[in-house]
Scaffold this motif. Structure first.
Motif, PDB file in Angstrom:
ATOM      1  N   LEU A  94       8.784 -30.870  -4.029  1.00 53.53           N
ATOM      2  CA  LEU A  94       9.865 -29.940  -4.361  1.00 53.53           C
ATOM      3  C   LEU A  94      11.059 -30.622  -5.021  1.00 53.53           C
ATOM      4  CD1 LEU A  94       9.873 -27.710  -1.155  1.00 53.53           C
ATOM      5  CD2 LEU A  94       8.735 -27.286  -3.338  1.00 53.53           C
ATOM      6  N   VAL A  95      11.198 -31.927  -4.802  1.00 51.38           N
ATOM      7  CA  VAL A  95      12.300 -32.700  -5.397  1.00 51.38           C
ATOM      8  C   VAL A  95      11.680 -33.929  -6.074  1.00 51.38           C
ATOM      9  CG1 VAL A  95      14.548 -33.788  -4.991  1.00 51.38           C
ATOM     10  CG2 VAL A  95      13.760 -31.959  -3.465  1.00 51.38           C
ATOM     11  N   PRO A  96      11.092 -33.722  -7.260  1.00 54.20           N
ATOM     12  CA  PRO A  96      10.383 -34.836  -7.898  1.00 54.20           C
ATOM     13  C   PRO A  96      11.278 -35.930  -8.468  1.00 54.20           C
ATOM     14  CG  PRO A  96      10.298 -32.882  -9.290  1.00 54.20           C
ATOM     15  CD  PRO A  96      10.934 -32.475  -7.995  1.00 54.20           C
ATOM     16  N   THR A  97      12.533 -35.614  -8.799  1.00 60.14           N
ATOM     17  CA  THR A  97      13.397 -36.609  -9.435  1.00 60.14           C
ATOM     18  C   THR A  97      14.817 -36.524  -8.910  1.00 60.14           C
ATOM     19  OG1 THR A  97      12.112 -36.380 -11.477  1.00 60.14           O
ATOM     20  CG2 THR A  97      14.227 -37.492 -11.662  1.00 60.14           C
ATOM     21  N   VAL A  98      15.382 -37.690  -8.588  1.00 65.71           N
ATOM     22  CA  VAL A  98      16.798 -37.821  -8.279  1.00 65.71           C
ATOM     23  C   VAL A  98      17.335 -38.874  -9.239  1.00 65.71           C
ATOM     24  CG1 VAL A  98      18.518 -38.500  -6.569  1.00 65.71           C
ATOM     25  CG2 VAL A  98      16.499 -37.212  -5.857  1.00 65.71           C
ATOM     26  N   ASP A  99      18.259 -38.467 -10.089  1.00 64.48           N
ATOM     27  CA  ASP A  99      18.832 -39.369 -11.089  1.00 64.48           C
ATOM     28  C   ASP A  99      20.301 -39.595 -10.748  1.00 64.48           C
ATOM     29  OD1 ASP A  99      19.819 -40.685 -13.341  1.00 64.48           O
ATOM     30  OD2 ASP A  99      18.553 -39.522 -14.726  1.00 64.48           O
ATOM     31  N   VAL A 100      20.553 -40.676 -10.008  1.00 64.16           N
ATOM     32  CA  VAL A 100      21.907 -40.958  -9.538  1.00 64.16           C
ATOM     33  C   VAL A 100      22.851 -41.206 -10.707  1.00 64.16           C
ATOM     34  CG1 VAL A 100      23.318 -42.554  -8.166  1.00 64.16           C
ATOM     35  CG2 VAL A 100      21.079 -41.844  -7.330  1.00 64.16           C
TER      36      VAL A 100
ATOM     37  N   PRO B 189      11.064 -25.788  -7.095  1.00 68.27           N
ATOM     38  CA  PRO B 189      10.958 -24.843  -5.981  1.00 68.27           C
ATOM     39  C   PRO B 189      10.002 -23.698  -6.300  1.00 68.27           C
ATOM     40  CG  PRO B 189      12.922 -24.387  -7.233  1.00 68.27           C
ATOM     41  CD  PRO B 189      12.291 -25.608  -7.854  1.00 68.27           C
ATOM     42  N   PRO B 190       9.499 -23.051  -5.252  1.00 72.99           N
ATOM     43  CA  PRO B 190       8.644 -21.878  -5.475  1.00 72.99           C
ATOM     44  C   PRO B 190       9.483 -20.705  -5.977  1.00 72.99           C
ATOM     45  CG  PRO B 190       9.082 -22.165  -3.136  1.00 72.99           C
ATOM     46  CD  PRO B 190       9.671 -23.366  -3.835  1.00 72.99           C
ATOM     47  N   GLY B 191       8.842 -19.771  -6.646  1.00 71.76           N
ATOM     48  CA  GLY B 191       9.525 -18.574  -7.132  1.00 71.76           C
ATOM     49  C   GLY B 191      10.182 -17.818  -5.998  1.00 71.76           C
ATOM     50  N   GLY B 192      11.344 -17.246  -6.266  1.00 75.43           N
ATOM     51  CA  GLY B 192      12.051 -16.449  -5.281  1.00 75.43           C
ATOM     52  C   GLY B 192      13.044 -17.223  -4.432  1.00 75.43           C
ATOM     53  N   LEU B 193      12.965 -18.553  -4.444  1.00 74.38           N
ATOM     54  CA  LEU B 193      13.890 -19.343  -3.636  1.00 74.38           C
ATOM     55  C   LEU B 193      15.300 -19.308  -4.222  1.00 74.38           C
ATOM     56  CD1 LEU B 193      14.030 -21.087  -1.103  1.00 74.38           C
ATOM     57  CD2 LEU B 193      13.513 -23.081  -2.512  1.00 74.38           C
ATOM     58  N   PHE B 194      15.393 -19.368  -5.539  1.00 71.50           N
ATOM     59  CA  PHE B 194      16.670 -19.283  -6.242  1.00 71.50           C
ATOM     60  C   PHE B 194      16.688 -18.009  -7.072  1.00 71.50           C
ATOM     61  CE2 PHE B 194      16.365 -23.779  -5.370  1.00 71.50           C
ATOM     62  CZ  PHE B 194      17.672 -24.153  -5.113  1.00 71.50           C
TER      63      PHE B 194
ATOM     64  N   ASP C 159       7.099 -13.484  -6.849  1.00 71.19           N
ATOM     65  CA  ASP C 159       5.939 -12.679  -7.273  1.00 71.19           C
ATOM     66  C   ASP C 159       6.229 -11.212  -7.027  1.00 71.19           C
ATOM     67  OD1 ASP C 159       4.528 -14.967  -7.923  1.00 71.19           O
ATOM     68  OD2 ASP C 159       3.617 -15.132  -5.940  1.00 71.19           O
ATOM     69  N   GLU C 160       5.913 -10.398  -7.991  1.00 68.81           N
ATOM     70  CA  GLU C 160       6.184  -8.955  -7.893  1.00 68.81           C
ATOM     71  C   GLU C 160       4.966  -8.179  -7.449  1.00 68.81           C
ATOM     72  OE1 GLU C 160       9.243  -7.858  -8.360  1.00 68.81           O
ATOM     73  OE2 GLU C 160       9.945  -9.830  -8.940  1.00 68.81           O
ATOM     74  N   GLY C 161       3.905  -8.873  -7.052  1.00 68.65           N
ATOM     75  CA  GLY C 161       2.667  -8.173  -6.743  1.00 68.65           C
ATOM     76  C   GLY C 161       2.462  -7.997  -5.362  1.00 68.65           C
TER      77      GLY C 161
END
Length: 173
Positions: free
Chosen positions: A145-151, A160-165, A171-173
């Motif tokens: 879920l957090v593939p990159t941290v660029d300090v 993130p999965p859909g709907g989190l933000f 998903d609308e189904g």
């Protein structure tokens, strides 16, 4: 800069042992005999005399504290260390203060908000992100879920999965 590595809990036994709530990712290296820790509120420096695990709880003894009564007076005291960000060797490790205020974006660059905090947990850490809509979103701090941290660029890339933000409809189904 100071960093909290533990909080003193209740006494354990009568010989000055104390439980600690660990707030560091490597307690076995941080709490070795001879390690000197500062305290908040200030109670003087404490030198680790012994450390052992008991039923998943870290127990410490300090050279400056001889018995249960003295340890009880330290309950809820934070244990602090100085950190030198230049000396930080692990590219895959960050302190919470380094993450706060970073922009949170998707892999494609869509703005999601700003990192407000990092909560340390026993199973995994969690990023607290204030979304562009003002909502607080908790994101497990795992590579999926957090593939990159660029300090240097002050940016955290999220997947993130859909709907989190709000910017990522579910998903609308």
């Amino acid at each position: 800069m100071e960093y909290v590595v533990a909080r003193i809990g209740r006494p354990h036994g009568v010989r000055g042992e104390v439980t600690v709530e660990v707030r560091t990712d490597d307690p076995d290296e941080r709490f070795v005999p001879g390690a000197v820790l500062r305290t908040d509120p200030a109670a003087g420096q404490l030198t680790v005399a012994g450390a052992r695990w008991h039923n998943g709880t870290l127990l410490l003894t300090f050279r400056e504290v001889a018995d249960r009564t003295a340890v009880e007076a330290l309950r809820d005291t934070l244990l602090l260390v100085d950190i030198d960000e230049e000396a930080q060797e692990d590219d895959d490790a960050w302190y919470p203060h380094q993450l706060r205020g970073m922009a949170a974006v998707t892999i494609t660059g869509t703005p999601l908000g700003t990192v407000a905090d990092l909560l340390t947990g026993s199973a995994q850490d969690v990023l607290v992100v204030t979304g562009t809509d003002g909502r607080e979103v908790l994101v497990p701090f795992v590579r999926a879920l957090v593939p990159t941290v660029d300090v240097r660029r002050r940016k955290v890339v999220l997947a993130p999965p859909g709907g989190l933000f709000a910017e990522l409809p579910g998903d609308e189904g």
